[in-house]
Design an enzyme around this catalytic site. Sequence first.
Site, PDB file in Angstrom:
ATOM      1  N   ASP A   1      18.880  19.826 -55.397  1.00 17.67           N
ATOM      2  CA  ASP A   1      18.239  18.516 -55.596  1.00 17.67           C
ATOM      3  C   ASP A   1      19.153  17.358 -55.214  1.00 17.67           C
ATOM      4  OD1 ASP A   1      20.100  18.619 -57.569  1.00 17.67           O
ATOM      5  OD2 ASP A   1      18.734  18.194 -59.232  1.00 17.67           O
TER       6      ASP A   1
ATOM      7  N   LYS B   1      33.629 -17.407 -36.434  1.00 22.83           N
ATOM      8  CA  LYS B   1      32.474 -16.491 -36.441  1.00 22.83           C
ATOM      9  C   LYS B   1      31.502 -16.844 -37.558  1.00 22.83           C
ATOM     10  CE  LYS B   1      32.184 -12.399 -38.790  1.00 22.83           C
ATOM     11  NZ  LYS B   1      32.575 -11.067 -39.253  1.00 22.83           N
TER      12      LYS B   1
END
Length: 306
Positions: A38, A193
């Site tokens: 699982d 930037k």
Amino acid sequence: MVQSAMLFAGSSHPELARAVAKELGVPLGQISIESFPDGEIGVQILENVRGRDVFVLQSPARRPNHFLMELLILVDAFKRASARSIVAVVPYYAYARQDRKEKGRVPITAKLVADLLQRAGVTRVLTMDLHTEQIQGFFDVPVDHLYARRLFVKALKGLGLKRPVVVSPDVGSNKMVRKFAEDLKVDLAIVDKRRVNGSVTEANALIGDVKGKEVILVDDICSTGGTLKTAAKVCKAEGAKSVLAVVTHALLINGTEIEGIDRLLVTDSVPPSHKAQGVQVVSIAPLIAEAIECVVSAKSISSLFS
Ligand code: R5P
């Protein structure tokens, strides 16, 4: 390494763990890690750690959630097996970029990760080139912060560059990049930037002179490569002769071909990308091993950088 210490590896970066163990001249501790059908993770420590000083190396890159959970489970197992101390050796600190609320209603996940590690039972953290040094303050246990700069500067000096200039790809990296410029005794320039979203960046200006020079872009992380691509474009538009990029944590999720980057120098803080041919990798294993030796023998770690 003193006898009380033991080194274990999570499943994120076994090559680095083996290289560190080799440097230290110790075997890696025996451990079993499995995934249940699982998706849950099961671990078992296969040797006695009672009263021992445990170092567990995990670099939660590319699958950060899985590897962080695995690290927490390992730390819990060491705690319940009565280890005397548990040092998380985390060369790449995942979620480091989520270190502040820069807009409303967002988490500070880097702090959450620190809380989880401490709650699980770590007594010390050994890490490298954190996105921001302030992350150390998210912990109430000691954090030993290593820098890859010394390794990179040595490699850069061996390249025989004629007119190098060190360039920061964004304002945030400037402090780290300035130290490179000082060590290499070369000029510094900065790219202005702006991040548009997780995978798109844009740059408007370059502060400094790169004309006819060999640019060395320095960044802590390269994920999509967008930041380096944007910075390289600006540098080439301003007349840079070539662009070399130096990156500590080379996630390189889009591969190693980054437009505008002529050469890439990275560390192995995260497993080298499967397309990493042609990229120069500088190993951090000796530095991590030295730092572990310092911790176990209570020696100064800052002396490694002087
Ligand atoms: C940002 O502040 C970091 O220092 C890196 O510049 C950034 O994480 C790189 O990400 P990407 O390669 O996706 O542009």
